[in-house]
Motif scaffolding. Sequence first.
Motif, short mmCIF file in Angstrom:
data_model
loop_
_atom_site.label_atom_id
_atom_site.label_comp_id
_atom_site.label_asym_id
_atom_site.label_seq_id
_atom_site.Cartn_x
_atom_site.Cartn_y
_atom_site.Cartn_z
N PHE A 24 0.81 -1.22 0.00
CA PHE A 24 0.00 0.00 0.00
C PHE A 24 0.84 1.27 0.00
O PHE A 24 0.36 2.33 -0.39
CB PHE A 24 -0.93 0.01 1.22
CG PHE A 24 -2.14 -0.86 1.06
CD1 PHE A 24 -3.23 -0.43 0.33
CD2 PHE A 24 -2.17 -2.12 1.62
CE1 PHE A 24 -4.35 -1.24 0.17
CE2 PHE A 24 -3.28 -2.94 1.46
CZ PHE A 24 -4.37 -2.50 0.74
N ASP A 167 -9.27 8.04 11.08
CA ASP A 167 -10.27 8.62 10.21
C ASP A 167 -11.03 7.54 9.44
O ASP A 167 -10.42 6.71 8.77
CB ASP A 167 -9.58 9.57 9.22
CG ASP A 167 -10.55 10.16 8.23
OD1 ASP A 167 -11.41 10.97 8.64
OD2 ASP A 167 -10.47 9.80 7.03
N PRO A 169 -13.29 7.52 6.68
CA PRO A 169 -13.20 7.42 5.22
C PRO A 169 -11.85 6.95 4.71
O PRO A 169 -11.76 6.11 3.81
CB PRO A 169 -13.50 8.86 4.76
CG PRO A 169 -14.37 9.42 5.86
CD PRO A 169 -13.83 8.82 7.12
N THR A 170 -10.77 7.44 5.32
CA THR A 170 -9.43 7.01 4.92
C THR A 170 -9.22 5.53 5.19
O THR A 170 -8.71 4.79 4.34
CB THR A 170 -8.36 7.82 5.67
OG1 THR A 170 -8.53 9.20 5.39
CG2 THR A 170 -6.96 7.39 5.25
N SER A 171 -9.64 5.08 6.36
CA SER A 171 -9.47 3.68 6.73
C SER A 171 -10.33 2.76 5.88
O SER A 171 -9.90 1.66 5.53
CB SER A 171 -9.81 3.49 8.22
OG SER A 171 -8.97 4.28 9.04
N LEU A 172 -11.52 3.20 5.53
CA LEU A 172 -12.40 2.37 4.71
C LEU A 172 -11.85 2.21 3.29
O LEU A 172 -12.00 1.16 2.68
CB LEU A 172 -13.81 2.97 4.68
CG LEU A 172 -14.59 2.85 6.00
CD1 LEU A 172 -15.90 3.62 5.91
CD2 LEU A 172 -14.86 1.39 6.33
N ARG A 173 -11.21 3.26 2.77
CA ARG A 173 -10.57 3.11 1.44
C ARG A 173 -9.47 2.06 1.50
O ARG A 173 -9.22 1.35 0.53
CB ARG A 173 -10.02 4.46 0.98
CG ARG A 173 -11.09 5.44 0.51
CD ARG A 173 -10.49 6.60 -0.26
NE ARG A 173 -9.63 7.42 0.58
CZ ARG A 173 -10.06 8.44 1.30
NH1 ARG A 173 -11.36 8.76 1.31
NH2 ARG A 173 -9.22 9.15 2.03
N ARG A 174 -8.80 1.99 2.64
CA ARG A 174 -7.74 1.01 2.83
C ARG A 174 -8.24 -0.43 2.72
O ARG A 174 -7.51 -1.35 2.35
CB ARG A 174 -7.17 1.20 4.22
CG ARG A 174 -5.77 1.46 4.49
CD ARG A 174 -4.70 0.63 3.84
NE ARG A 174 -4.11 -0.27 4.79
CZ ARG A 174 -4.33 -1.56 4.81
NH1 ARG A 174 -5.13 -2.12 3.95
NH2 ARG A 174 -3.72 -2.32 5.68
N GLU A 176 -10.08 -1.79 0.62
CA GLU A 176 -10.21 -2.34 -0.72
C GLU A 176 -9.14 -3.39 -1.03
O GLU A 176 -9.33 -4.25 -1.86
CB GLU A 176 -10.15 -1.22 -1.76
CG GLU A 176 -11.31 -0.24 -1.67
CD GLU A 176 -12.67 -0.94 -1.73
OE1 GLU A 176 -12.82 -1.84 -2.58
OE2 GLU A 176 -13.55 -0.59 -0.93
N SER A 181 -11.15 -9.50 4.87
CA SER A 181 -12.04 -8.44 5.30
C SER A 181 -13.17 -9.03 6.13
O SER A 181 -14.06 -9.70 5.61
CB SER A 181 -12.62 -7.70 4.09
OG SER A 181 -13.38 -6.59 4.49
N ARG A 186 -16.88 -3.21 8.23
CA ARG A 186 -17.80 -2.42 7.41
C ARG A 186 -19.19 -2.25 8.02
O ARG A 186 -19.97 -1.43 7.56
CB ARG A 186 -17.95 -3.07 6.02
CG ARG A 186 -16.65 -3.12 5.22
CD ARG A 186 -16.86 -3.80 3.89
NE ARG A 186 -15.62 -3.91 3.12
CZ ARG A 186 -15.12 -2.96 2.34
NH1 ARG A 186 -15.78 -1.82 2.21
NH2 ARG A 186 -14.00 -3.13 1.68
#
Length: 291
Positions: A24, A167, A169-174, A176, A181, A186
């Motif tokens: 990443f 954060d 939103p930042t963590s949720l993008r991670r 992907e 998972s 989620r």
Amino acid sequence: MSEAFIAVEQDGVLAGPVRRPVNFSRDAVGSIHDDETARALGFQGGTVAGNIHFEQFPPLMLARFGEGWRTRGGLSLHFLNATTDGDPVQAFVGPAEPAAPGVLRAAAWMTTPEGVRVSEGTCWAGGEDGDSALRRRLAQQRPAADLRILKTASVGDSVNDVPSRLDGPTSLRRLEGVTESLPEYRDASLFGGLVAAPAVAIDALRVVEAPLFRASGFVGLFGAIELEFLDGPIFLDRDYLADGRILALGESPKTEVAWYESTLREASDGRPVARLIMMSRLLKASSVIWT
């Protein structure tokens, strides 16, 4: 998104599926995750961070220990061989054995398909484990004789009440690219908030690094990580405070070594949530102080 998780048990050992973790941080120019920098330092390419490899273990630990691992359990890994973007690896957890009253411990390790060990250590559930893989290694750490990158650091240096917040939103993008998972990453309804995946949870405890260590001008990589939940899990978008302390400083022919401990607490009431033990290797060849 990775394929469905299927664990196989043979002779008491749980094996997860072969995964291909993503690097990443490959765009972090000048870091060990950057291909050009890593190759200049003798690596095959930009390395996959050790905390990324943590993400393959939770389903195995849940299968071995049950739900208690999320709240009073841990994973302690020493990294042996670096991997690069997309390299196939497989996680394993051995049989559980009593480690202390109410605490079960098992061996944990990761290999390539050829059998090369990427990491090895222990995992546990049911309470604190004072004899984890990293605590054993820490007890054997010899004091350093010549520290240059870490010359301003001293064993026992500490910091307190460092704000920490993951954060959403930042963590949720991670997520992907997360190899395993879990639903709670989620679905906030399962635990009363979105649970942080291991690599993200570790970042919440790493906030103590900047105030603890004032070194610069080097390339480093994770040598070992232990993540322990004292009253977990760790949530996204929640305010925490972290306390940090330098546990040991060492060296090898090619590296300077820093060990530290970080404890994450709820900002609202001071309740301890998790603890991190981190060992980082600072590459001498990357610093003008040494070259």
